[in-house]
Design a protein around this motif. Sequence first.
Motif, PDB file in Angstrom:
ATOM      1  N   GLN A  13       0.840  -1.189   0.000  1.00 34.66           N
ATOM      2  CA  GLN A  13       0.000   0.000   0.000  1.00 34.66           C
ATOM      3  C   GLN A  13       0.881   1.247   0.000  1.00 34.66           C
ATOM      4  O   GLN A  13       2.029   1.221   0.457  1.00 34.66           O
ATOM      5  N   ALA A  14       0.317   2.322  -0.503  1.00 34.94           N
ATOM      6  CA  ALA A  14       1.036   3.594  -0.476  1.00 34.94           C
ATOM      7  C   ALA A  14       1.444   3.935   0.958  1.00 34.94           C
ATOM      8  O   ALA A  14       0.677   3.717   1.897  1.00 34.94           O
ATOM      9  N   GLY A  15       2.665   4.435   1.081  1.00 39.37           N
ATOM     10  CA  GLY A  15       3.182   4.785   2.395  1.00 39.37           C
ATOM     11  C   GLY A  15       4.017   3.698   3.050  1.00 39.37           C
ATOM     12  O   GLY A  15       4.736   3.967   4.022  1.00 39.37           O
ATOM     13  N   GLU A  16       3.915   2.489   2.559  1.00 42.28           N
ATOM     14  CA  GLU A  16       4.673   1.380   3.131  1.00 42.28           C
ATOM     15  C   GLU A  16       6.095   1.342   2.567  1.00 42.28           C
ATOM     16  O   GLU A  16       6.457   2.129   1.682  1.00 42.28           O
ATOM     17  N   LYS A  86       4.922   5.258  -3.246  1.00 38.19           N
ATOM     18  CA  LYS A  86       3.801   5.904  -3.921  1.00 38.19           C
ATOM     19  C   LYS A  86       3.364   5.043  -5.101  1.00 38.19           C
ATOM     20  O   LYS A  86       4.169   4.276  -5.640  1.00 38.19           O
ATOM     21  N   PRO A  87       2.124   5.186  -5.530  1.00 42.33           N
ATOM     22  CA  PRO A  87       1.686   4.406  -6.706  1.00 42.33           C
ATOM     23  C   PRO A  87       2.578   4.620  -7.923  1.00 42.33           C
ATOM     24  O   PRO A  87       2.788   3.684  -8.712  1.00 42.33           O
ATOM     25  N   GLU A  88       3.135   5.803  -8.069  1.00 51.08           N
ATOM     26  CA  GLU A  88       4.004   6.068  -9.222  1.00 51.08           C
ATOM     27  C   GLU A  88       5.355   5.363  -9.124  1.00 51.08           C
ATOM     28  O   GLU A  88       6.144   5.398 -10.072  1.00 51.08           O
ATOM     29  N   SER A 120      -0.219   0.265  -4.414  1.00 52.67           N
ATOM     30  CA  SER A 120      -1.612   0.645  -4.607  1.00 52.67           C
ATOM     31  C   SER A 120      -1.984   1.770  -3.644  1.00 52.67           C
ATOM     32  O   SER A 120      -1.446   1.873  -2.542  1.00 52.67           O
ATOM     33  N   SER A 121      -2.932   2.573  -4.079  1.00 47.90           N
ATOM     34  CA  SER A 121      -3.342   3.736  -3.276  1.00 47.90           C
ATOM     35  C   SER A 121      -4.430   3.365  -2.290  1.00 47.90           C
ATOM     36  O   SER A 121      -5.002   2.286  -2.348  1.00 47.90           O
TER      37      SER A 121
END
Length: 121
Positions: A13-16, A86-88, A120-121
Amino acid sequence: QVQLVESGGGSVQAGESLKLSCAASGFTFKARCMGWFRQAPGKEREGVALITNGGQVNYADSMKDRFTISRDNAKNTLYLQMDSLKPEDTAMYYCASGPRPWCSWGDNMYWGQGTQVTVSS
């Protein structure tokens, strides 16, 4: 022959965070610059970070705040610590070995097969 085997990719997940590893063999690891590159779908491969045989690092401008490259010459292993993903950042991440103790972004490199990172966001 030169072998570079990446591991540690996955879906997060985003932030991980994730830590990639690259096990090297077939050459004198401690004598070569190493690097991480990535390629997102539909995009060209881009540099993430380089590290000299002695540990000096060079990051792509957009990578330096969240990514940390390191190496363990005793274990013939290269690492990439990726934080606040981030997803990017979703891409195939490739380990590469350079032709000499230091390397530049445009050098001809030996490449691993890559490890997929999906955020993933």
